[in-house]
Design a protein around this motif. Structure first.
Motif, PDB file in Angstrom:
ATOM      1  N   LEU A  67       0.842  -1.332  -0.187  1.00  0.00           N
ATOM      2  CA  LEU A  67       0.117  -0.033  -0.030  1.00  0.00           C
ATOM      3  C   LEU A  67       0.859   1.221   0.122  1.00  0.00           C
ATOM      4  N   PRO A  68       0.264   2.261  -0.614  1.00  0.00           N
ATOM      5  CA  PRO A  68       1.208   3.576  -0.442  1.00  0.00           C
ATOM      6  C   PRO A  68       1.234   4.224   0.925  1.00  0.00           C
ATOM      7  N   HIS A  69       2.274   4.762   1.504  1.00  0.00           N
ATOM      8  CA  HIS A  69       2.364   5.202   2.675  1.00  0.00           C
ATOM      9  C   HIS A  69       1.688   6.606   2.995  1.00  0.00           C
ATOM     10  N   ASP A  70       1.384   7.267   2.074  1.00  0.00           N
ATOM     11  CA  ASP A  70       1.020   8.677   2.077  1.00  0.00           C
ATOM     12  C   ASP A  70      -0.530   8.836   2.181  1.00  0.00           C
ATOM     13  N   ARG A  71      -1.341   7.786   2.258  1.00  0.00           N
ATOM     14  CA  ARG A  71      -2.756   8.028   2.350  1.00  0.00           C
ATOM     15  C   ARG A  71      -3.743   7.046   3.241  1.00  0.00           C
ATOM     16  N   PRO A  72      -4.594   7.117   3.785  1.00  0.00           N
ATOM     17  CA  PRO A  72      -5.240   6.226   4.808  1.00  0.00           C
ATOM     18  C   PRO A  72      -5.463   4.797   3.878  1.00  0.00           C
ATOM     19  N   ALA A  73      -5.469   3.685   4.764  1.00  0.00           N
ATOM     20  CA  ALA A  73      -5.451   2.530   4.030  1.00  0.00           C
ATOM     21  C   ALA A  73      -6.846   2.039   4.379  1.00  0.00           C
ATOM     22  N   PRO A  74      -7.365   0.973   3.472  1.00  0.00           N
ATOM     23  CA  PRO A  74      -8.524   0.026   3.733  1.00  0.00           C
ATOM     24  C   PRO A  74      -8.298  -0.676   4.719  1.00  0.00           C
ATOM     25  N   CYS A  75      -9.628  -1.175   5.176  1.00  0.00           N
ATOM     26  CA  CYS A  75      -9.433  -2.237   6.492  1.00  0.00           C
ATOM     27  C   CYS A  75      -8.794  -3.534   5.948  1.00  0.00           C
ATOM     28  N   ARG A  76      -7.510  -3.765   6.383  1.00  0.00           N
ATOM     29  CA  ARG A  76      -7.097  -5.125   6.137  1.00  0.00           C
ATOM     30  C   ARG A  76      -6.938  -6.226   7.277  1.00  0.00           C
ATOM     31  N   LEU A  77      -7.355  -5.867   8.530  1.00  0.00           N
ATOM     32  CA  LEU A  77      -7.318  -6.841   9.693  1.00  0.00           C
ATOM     33  C   LEU A  77      -8.489  -6.329  10.641  1.00  0.00           C
ATOM     34  N   LEU A  78      -8.794  -7.585  11.009  1.00  0.00           N
ATOM     35  CA  LEU A  78      -9.893  -7.482  12.296  1.00  0.00           C
ATOM     36  C   LEU A  78      -9.045  -8.351  13.469  1.00  0.00           C
ATOM     37  N   TRP A  79      -9.266  -7.791  14.579  1.00  0.00           N
ATOM     38  CA  TRP A  79      -8.578  -8.249  15.808  1.00  0.00           C
ATOM     39  C   TRP A  79      -9.625  -8.620  16.775  1.00  0.00           C
ATOM     40  N   ILE A  80      -9.973  -9.470  17.295  1.00  0.00           N
ATOM     41  CA  ILE A  80     -11.087 -10.060  17.935  1.00  0.00           C
ATOM     42  C   ILE A  80     -10.438 -10.356  19.469  1.00  0.00           C
ATOM     43  N   THR A  81     -11.083  -9.721  20.421  1.00  0.00           N
ATOM     44  CA  THR A  81     -10.463  -9.812  21.852  1.00  0.00           C
ATOM     45  C   THR A  81     -11.832 -10.195  22.498  1.00  0.00           C
ATOM     46  N   PRO A  82     -11.611 -11.244  23.463  1.00  0.00           N
ATOM     47  CA  PRO A  82     -12.555 -11.634  24.432  1.00  0.00           C
ATOM     48  C   PRO A  82     -13.389 -10.539  25.352  1.00  0.00           C
ATOM     49  N   LEU A  83     -12.475  -9.726  25.815  1.00  0.00           N
ATOM     50  CA  LEU A  83     -12.856  -8.754  26.773  1.00  0.00           C
ATOM     51  C   LEU A  83     -12.740  -7.305  26.124  1.00  0.00           C
ATOM     52  N   ALA A  88      -8.349  -1.292  24.727  1.00  0.00           N
ATOM     53  CA  ALA A  88      -7.619  -0.277  24.643  1.00  0.00           C
ATOM     54  C   ALA A  88      -6.354  -0.260  24.695  1.00  0.00           C
ATOM     55  N   ASP A  89      -5.759  -1.446  25.532  1.00  0.00           N
ATOM     56  CA  ASP A  89      -4.496  -1.832  25.549  1.00  0.00           C
ATOM     57  C   ASP A  89      -4.017  -2.629  24.294  1.00  0.00           C
ATOM     58  N   THR A  90      -4.850  -3.458  23.570  1.00  0.00           N
ATOM     59  CA  THR A  90      -4.242  -3.893  22.286  1.00  0.00           C
ATOM     60  C   THR A  90      -4.101  -2.589  21.209  1.00  0.00           C
ATOM     61  N   LEU A  91      -5.039  -1.663  21.213  1.00  0.00           N
ATOM     62  CA  LEU A  91      -4.966  -0.651  20.520  1.00  0.00           C
ATOM     63  C   LEU A  91      -3.682   0.210  20.595  1.00  0.00           C
ATOM     64  N   GLN A  92      -3.345   0.367  21.881  1.00  0.00           N
ATOM     65  CA  GLN A  92      -2.186   1.069  21.915  1.00  0.00           C
ATOM     66  C   GLN A  92      -1.019   0.162  21.483  1.00  0.00           C
ATOM     67  N   LYS A 310      -1.410   0.727  35.560  1.00  0.00           N
ATOM     68  CA  LYS A 310      -0.284   1.095  34.525  1.00  0.00           C
ATOM     69  C   LYS A 310       0.513   2.245  34.930  1.00  0.00           C
ATOM     70  N   ASP A 311       0.125   3.219  35.568  1.00  0.00           N
ATOM     71  CA  ASP A 311       1.059   4.347  36.019  1.00  0.00           C
ATOM     72  C   ASP A 311       1.549   4.075  37.256  1.00  0.00           C
ATOM     73  N   GLY A 312       1.343   2.944  37.990  1.00  0.00           N
ATOM     74  CA  GLY A 312       2.120   2.862  39.204  1.00  0.00           C
ATOM     75  C   GLY A 312       1.640   3.538  40.482  1.00  0.00           C
ATOM     76  N   SER A 313       0.349   4.015  40.346  1.00  0.00           N
ATOM     77  CA  SER A 313      -0.091   4.914  41.492  1.00  0.00           C
ATOM     78  C   SER A 313      -0.852   4.049  42.694  1.00  0.00           C
ATOM     79  N   VAL A 327      -4.085  -7.789  29.631  1.00  0.00           N
ATOM     80  CA  VAL A 327      -3.578  -6.457  29.664  1.00  0.00           C
ATOM     81  C   VAL A 327      -2.244  -6.312  30.326  1.00  0.00           C
ATOM     82  N   ASP A 328      -1.423  -5.346  29.603  1.00  0.00           N
ATOM     83  CA  ASP A 328       0.108  -5.277  30.115  1.00  0.00           C
ATOM     84  C   ASP A 328       0.284  -4.347  31.086  1.00  0.00           C
ATOM     85  N   PHE A 329       0.214  -4.949  32.635  1.00  0.00           N
ATOM     86  CA  PHE A 329       0.562  -4.036  33.527  1.00  0.00           C
ATOM     87  C   PHE A 329       2.079  -4.202  34.012  1.00  0.00           C
TER      88      PHE A 329
END
Length: 819
Positions: A67-83, A88-92, A310-313, A327-329
């Motif tokens: 794909l070209p690197h200078d424009r938005p790309a079409p949907c290429r991947l679905l990531w299915i999570t049970p929770l 949010a953690d996966t998105l990051q 995540k922030d250790g507080s 989730v990565d803590f």
């Protein structure tokens, strides 16, 4: 078939990986190569080893080449999570290389927590990678334009596949994948899993029967796992379940102070509420740094806790399985497990919340709630070192899920019934679905079946002149979309302050027992019920000094796994290595040997004992609580029939007991007859209120199949309404449509889910081959005492039971010291 590239990443992506992670591991390279070759597979590696990047960088690398690197790309991947909490953690994690490389490709999530505005934007344009849940994926499949908007899809990733496997949500996911593969035959599917014992079955369920070339990639390194147990200073020789309870809170609090951040896992939400209060009382200086997390808390509160980890507080979070998954803590350096984990994989999964990176050691501290759980922790360590990991068995033909999914597909587009059948047969769950069952299902969704054909609301689909099945009733379609999903439970009652602030949810069965003005504990707070109206409970903070009842939820108690039960039996008789837990419980085991024998799996130990209450048989198959419940029910019914006396029964994970006023004996012929596999099904069903059990199970099936109207916004139905509606349907089907396949499914689910039929039958077959060791004891043994205590507690008022328990305990301790 996509072009096959070298498994080496493109230079910019390879440079990013080297900078962030160093050298890729072998299984990661293998995954990138297999993806480039157009293959699918299952990636199996411990938590924190890089499964996410193994699955993500292959599709990303391919897109960077195509794909070209200078424009938005079409949907290429679905990531299915049970929770949803993982989204949010996966998105990051997925966005990190995209942002570093400056690519204008969007990563977004679409779950039940996504706002209406954001969902509308996603309807306009799908992102390059979309993170979603099984339910949201099914909802999107019901949209007529979803196939067109997915035109560029190349890959689907199933995260935490072991959590979906063996459940109706897993079957819902299998069916959704079959639809995507029919749309896009070259689609690649990758599953991510940790701590799973049946990888071949897991891959079959993931890939269906159209991907025989699928691969299984496993990290070659076993993640270091250290299992330590907090041993009580004083161990009584006659323990029973929960007796230690929160008496271990002081030592646990001291261990929390020694760590930066601690996850303290319990096995139930009620236990989480209790331990949160105890830890808070033990560490008042950490007020504000101790939090709680379970699935019934308000979403904003859960997100606040996750952010604090995540922030250790936060120094300590008391939680249930709501924080089991990936989730990565990173700041978490200590994990504590209160009570037996009941399974080797579960303990390893929770331990993996610490040391969440390759090469780092994961540690977990076990806290027993009764003394014999010390052996369970030691046995779990044995099982992990021997790699005896539990399997998750895929479900077979849950027709309620297929009814729902068929209508979901027809909402998206009319379809040919023969082609639908072929599509569904590509799944493992429905690979042997016969034509008769399929014709029944088509008739059921088009006419309501034999019993409901006179009621228009059950005729949801119709077959048009074109031969295709259609579902185009707008009102029925709206209701169906609201009903998509397979998770069923008691109605969730929202708890709110008068200001409108939500605290979370409890089950109707709990809150309906609380009167206005009464105090109860939820979310770590003392609350007073103001009113309960239309499935919403208004509460206020309580100023009363006495402590209220802790909120309880049905379910949540896991039975001992077969693998852990075997490890316990081995440790009792042939310990593979010395263990401090074993030494700590040696006094208990010594008394058991002196007064009887140690139960195990080489022989079946049966004890006969007389007490004030009557005559007792204590039988120790070591097969887990659910199997013992079925065995005890079967044996009690057969025994009662033979002696003409009522028989009381109790069970735990090690065995079960039968008690009658008179008529019991240590006859080998009697014991063999009680545990005979002959006429098993008929005797078991006649011993139980099988009709009522089927009625309750049918309620869940009816909800999944769409036979019960879903809740409408502002018009939620009570649990009683649902019971009445499902009971009426059950009676109608039983009387007028006895061959209805949903009735048959209800009976099958009772056997497998509530009685663990397959394991129960295998246990009886095994017991028939084992020698019996029959022994009459003068007094209750340490193994018998917990069963007797449970039986006593079930039949006496709490005060009387406590007095009797303490008296018996004192007597047994004295006799043990003298013998």
């Amino acid at each position: 078939m996509p072009a096959c590239h070298s498994h080496s990443l493109t230079p910019p992506l390879a440079a990013w990986f080297a900078d962030q992670r160093g050298q890729p591991q072998g299984f990661q390279r293998a995954a990138w190569k297999a993806h480039a070759e157009g293959r699918s597979g299952l990636i199996h590696a411990p938590t924190g080893f890089g499964k996410t990047l193994a699955a993500w960088l292959g599709p990303l690398d391919e897109a960077m080449r195509d794909l070209p690197h200078d424009r938005p790309a079409p949907c290429r991947l679905l990531w299915i999570t049970p929770l949803r909490a993982l989204a949010a953690d996966t998105l990051q994690a997925l966005a990190e290389p995209i942002q570093h490389l400056g690519l204008p490709w969007e990563i977004a999530a679409r779950t039940g927590d996504t706002s209406a505005y954001r969902r509308a934007k996603l309807r306009e344009r799908l992102p390059f990678a979309l993170i979603t849940t099984p339910e949201s994926l099914s909802l999107m499949i019901s949209q007529p334009d979803f196939r067109r908007r997915l035109a560029g899809l190349t890959t689907v990733v199933l995260d935490e596949w072991h959590e979906l496997l063996g459940s109706k949500r897993g079957v819902q996911t299998e069916l959704a994948l079959a639809r995507l593969r029919r749309w896009f035959p070259e689609l690649r599917t990758w599953g991510l899993s940790a701590t799973l014992g049946n990888l071949d079955q897991a891959r079959e369920a993931l890939l269906g029967n159209r991907h025989p070339e699928g691969v299984t990639l496993t990290a070659p390194v076993i993640k270091p796992l250290e299992i330590e147990t907090l041993i009580p200073q004083d161990i009584e020789r006659f323990p029973w379940a929960g007796h230690l309870g929160t008496r271990m809170a002081g030592p646990v609090a001291r261990r929390i102070l020694q760590a930066r951040t601690t996850l303290l896992f319990t096995n139930t939400r009620s236990q989480t509420e209790l331990w949160f209060q105890e830890i808070l009382a033990a560490l008042p200086d950490l007020h504000g740094q101790i939090a709680m997390h379970h699935g019934s808390l308000d979403r904003e509160e859960r997100q606040r806790v996750e952010a604090g980890l995540k922030d250790g507080s936060l120094r300590c979070v008391v939680c249930t399985s709501s924080l089991d998954l990936g989730v990565d803590f990173a700041p978490v350096d200590q994990v504590i497990q209160v009570g037996s984990p009941k399974g080797i994989a579960r303990l390893a999964q929770r331990a993996g919340r610490s040391g969440h990176q390759p090469g780092a050691k994961s540690r977990i501290l076990g806290v027993p709630t009764h003394a014999l759980e010390l052996i369970e922790f030691a046995a779990a360590r044995d099982g992990w070192e021997a790699r005896e990991i539990e399997a998750r068995i895929p479900l077979h033909q849950p027709l309620d899920v297929l009814v729902q999914h068929t209508l979901t597909c027809l909402l998206g587009q009319p379809d040919d019934p023969a082609e639908l059948l072929q599509e569904f047969r590509t799944t493992r769950a429905f690979r042997d679905l016969d034509s008769t069952s399929w014709q029944w299902l088509v008739g059921f969704i088009t006419s309501g079946g034999h019993a409901l054909q006179a009621y228009p609301q059950y005729r949801k689909a119709h077959q048009g002149n074109d031969g295709l099945l259609h579902f185009d009733d707008a009102a029925a379609a709206r209701l169906h979309r609201m009903n998509i999903g397979t998770i069923t439970s008691d109605p969730a009652i929202t708890l709110r302050f008068a200001s409108g602030k939500s605290l979370g949810t409890v089950e109707e069965s709990f809150i309906s027992r609380i009167r206005p003005g009464q105090v109860f504990v939820f979310a770590g707070r003392q609350l007073e019920l103001v009113r309960f109206h239309q499935l919403q409970a208004t509460v206020r903070a309580s100023t009363k000094k006495h402590r209220g009842q802790v909120a309880t939820w049905n379910g949540g108690k896991s039975p001992l796994s077969n693998e852990l039960a075997s490890a316990i039996a081995r440790r009792l008789h042939h310990p593979p290595s010395p263990a401090p837990e074993h030494r700590a419980v040696q006094p208990i085991l010594d008394v058991q040997r002196r007064w009887s024998v140690l139960p195990g799996r080489d022989q079946l130990v049966v004890e006969f004992t007389r007490t004030r209450e009557g005559e007792h048989l204590f039988i120790y198959p070591f097969a887990g609580r659910l199997v013992h419940e079925g065995l005890a029910t079967l044996a009690a019914a057969r025994l009662s029939r033979d002696i003409g006396e009522s028989v009381d029964l109790t069970q735990n994970d090690y065995g079960f007991s039968l008690m009658a006023v008179r008529g019991l004996s240590l006859s080998e012929a009697l014991i063999r007859s009680l545990l005979s596999p002959q006429d098993l099904l008929d005797d078991l069903l006649s011993a139980m209120n099988s009709a009522e059990m089927a009625r309750r199970q049918f309620r869940e099936i009816a909800r999944v199949a769409g036979l019960l109207a879903p809740d409408l916004p502002g018009k939620r139905r009570s649990h009683r309404d649902l019971q009445v509606s499902s009971s009426l349907l059950f009676e109608v089907f039983t009387r007028y449509d006895p061959d209805n396949l949903l009735l048959d499914q209800a009976r099958r689910e009772i056997l497998e889910r509530q009685l663990e039929w397959t394991r129960l039958k295998a246990t009886l077959d095994h017991l028939a081959q084992r020698p019996l060791h029959l022994i009459e004891t003068e007094r209750l043994t340490p193994m018998a005492f917990p069963l007797w205590a449970d039986q006593l507690s079930a039949h006496l008022p709490a005060g009387d039971a406590h007095t009797r328990l303490e008296a018996m305990l004192a007597r047994l301790e004295q006799e043990a010291s003298q013998s």
